[in-house]
Design a protein around this motif. Sequence first.
Motif, mmCIF file in Angstrom:
data_model
loop_
_atom_site.group_PDB
_atom_site.id
_atom_site.type_symbol
_atom_site.label_atom_id
_atom_site.label_comp_id
_atom_site.label_asym_id
_atom_site.label_seq_id
_atom_site.Cartn_x
_atom_site.Cartn_y
_atom_site.Cartn_z
ATOM 1 N N ARG A 158 0.869 -0.844 -0.063
ATOM 2 C CA ARG A 158 -0.259 -0.004 -0.489
ATOM 3 C C ARG A 158 0.624 1.634 -0.106
ATOM 4 O O ARG A 158 0.647 2.217 -1.056
ATOM 5 N N LEU A 159 2.266 1.615 1.011
ATOM 6 C CA LEU A 159 2.468 2.263 0.690
ATOM 7 C C LEU A 159 3.024 2.376 -0.266
ATOM 8 O O LEU A 159 3.577 3.635 -1.112
ATOM 9 N N GLU A 165 0.984 4.016 -2.947
ATOM 10 C CA GLU A 165 1.336 5.133 -2.635
ATOM 11 C C GLU A 165 1.802 6.127 -3.418
ATOM 12 O O GLU A 165 1.643 7.457 -3.540
ATOM 13 N N ILE A 191 1.135 6.109 -7.171
ATOM 14 C CA ILE A 191 0.043 7.206 -7.449
ATOM 15 C C ILE A 191 1.224 8.618 -7.225
ATOM 16 O O ILE A 191 0.844 8.798 -8.078
ATOM 17 N N GLU A 192 1.663 8.948 -6.565
ATOM 18 C CA GLU A 192 1.834 10.413 -6.055
ATOM 19 C C GLU A 192 2.918 10.469 -7.528
ATOM 20 O O GLU A 192 2.727 12.231 -8.469
ATOM 21 N N GLU A 204 -7.976 3.717 -7.915
ATOM 22 C CA GLU A 204 -5.874 3.993 -8.484
ATOM 23 C C GLU A 204 -5.207 3.037 -9.996
ATOM 24 O O GLU A 204 -4.921 3.946 -10.336
ATOM 25 N N GLU A 222 -11.517 6.598 1.654
ATOM 26 C CA GLU A 222 -9.804 5.893 2.183
ATOM 27 C C GLU A 222 -9.590 6.400 3.445
ATOM 28 O O GLU A 222 -9.050 5.504 4.106
ATOM 29 N N LEU A 269 -8.615 3.069 6.188
ATOM 30 C CA LEU A 269 -6.917 3.092 6.240
ATOM 31 C C LEU A 269 -7.032 3.246 8.179
ATOM 32 O O LEU A 269 -6.117 2.724 8.692
ATOM 33 N N GLN A 277 -5.889 0.106 10.069
ATOM 34 C CA GLN A 277 -4.306 0.765 11.033
ATOM 35 C C GLN A 277 -5.642 0.536 12.823
ATOM 36 O O GLN A 277 -4.284 -0.644 13.478
#
Lengths: 328, 328
Positions: free
Chosen positions: B36-37, B40, B43-44, B136, B280, B284, B288
């Motif tokens: 996931r990280l 992300e 995507i950035e 995404e 989201e 998230l 967590q």
Amino acid sequence: MTPASPTSLSRDVLEGSRKALAQAITLVESGTTADRLKAESLIEHILPATGKSIRIGITGTPGVGKSTFINAFGSMLLAAGRKVAVLAVDPSSTSNGGSILGDKTRMTDLANNPNAFVRPSPSRGVTGGIAPRTREAVLVCEAGGFDTIIIETVGVGQSETAVAAISDLFLLLVSPGGGDDLQGIKRGIMELADIVVVNKADGPTTDLAEQTAGDYRTALHMVRPKHPGVTTEVHTCSSTTTQGVLEVWEALNTLHSRLRDSGYLGQLRATQLKQGLTTELQLLLFDQVLSQPAFVSERERLEQAVANGRMSVSAAARALLQTANLVR
Amino acid sequence: MTPASPTSLSRDVLEGSRKALAQAITLVESGTTADRLKAESLIEHILPATGKSIRIGITGTPGVGKSTFINAFGSMLLAAGRKVAVLAVDPSSTSNGGSILGDKTRMTDLANNPNAFVRPSPSRGVTGGIAPRTREAVLVCEAGGFDTIIIETVGVGQSETAVAAISDLFLLLVSPGGGDDLQGIKRGIMELADIVVVNKADGPTTDLAEQTAGDYRTALHMVRPKHPGVTTEVHTCSSTTTQGVLEVWEALNTLHSRLRDSGYLGQLRATQLKQGLTTELQLLLFDQVLSQPAFVSERERLEQAVANGRMSVSAAARALLQTANLVR
């Protein structure tokens, strides 16, 4: 509303006060944090008096005659000495639904009977989704002495799933007519159904209703049986002549007993409660985070960054929760 | 999968590598925190290269010929020099859906064309819902140079809403046939539709298709227009002869330009992104919290208390989040 304490309100509900019943349901539907804490206290008080009803979810497309059916079905149950509560789940929070006030006026026989209680959908914008609150409204009705709870929803979107998640049995009401109507969209709903009822088996549509019932029996062979080894029954009935309505009840009641005796019902309700806990956790957690002042202003800033395409949705979500010290 | 860094993977996507494209989509669909990280970060990197496509959501009941239509529609677009990506959202995470592998084999013309990319639904159990990940995947395809993104879903439950929330335009594909099919369940979907297309306007069903189109035009008068002042168009077409397919594209393309020029499209996408952020955040946050060890064991204990009827759902939810110091 009257600022009754949860203790006195729950006592009045348990003693059968209709006024307290209506107030208690308003309380569980309330969106304020203060009311939510009161509602939780109320539910704790009444919990031992809940769970003894038969909970029937009913869905059908607009125009199928849901209100008329529930009026006939409920009246028959009242005549048999049962106490009937009707709750509505209206998923059309954004569309121009019109059933909110209509239900009660179309269920005149129920609305005027002291052993029946008809509650329209909660107003739009109930915090955190409607189904969790309807689950609590079911408990309140059970505590108020109602032994048959009908939870109705219009057949749009995800509301059937929500209603099935708080019902023991699920009834799909359909109109006479066939062909494409049988396939596709309704397939998901058919898999939820414990019984399919073809309405309007009267006058000129009598034959078509029987034919439609046959079509549904065929179609049901193409979906997984809801209960292994149990064929989903398809009935015809007329809400106007009431022919066949008693048979629908007998089928539901027989299946309910059978599922209870086999232990399935207990397992189903336990599973529903666990799923309900997950939903409630999500709602509560999100509400709490959303209300933090630091979060609110940062959210607006990042929302703009996302809307302008300067930041991705997932990066913004992570940054926001890091602000609130909620994620690593 | 190859442990490519998000930076190199995004560079390869931007350079048009199909292999990188497929890997990037697998990455955004992955459920692990590490992935996931990375997703992300990916995507950035690609974000500036996104947003320039026309995003078309397509829904229709099973049997309506969705794959065949998309194959014909996409082939026509390819012939016109466009690059077409097809993504599927399959809501049937619990039912026995069978479209996962079927799509690609039915869209042979697309599957074998270098300017087309067909991606079946993500496997079940994708953490946190499928729609946010499909959003995404749309971005990844845009970064890969695709100017037309088709997001298809079967018409069951909430998936249309999810697809509409990530599409610019929404196409409802229907079969020739009428009556009850027009009312009810599809009303909610009809309100989402920018265009209704009656398929199978060929051979013996030609006349019926025209008649059905007329029925839909009538029915559409009964729902709110999606765009004030714009009548939702109803077209007929044949996916086998391809007659009418070009006109469907022309109608969509004209509407897209019109909505873009009026500023509506920009507003729509901004709203979609804000809603995406809310979803989201929920996912998230919940992920967590769920992963905290103290929470996991306490959750099991309270889940049992709830399932046994010893504690209410809402009291258990509050107690759990208090354990994790997340609510007051």
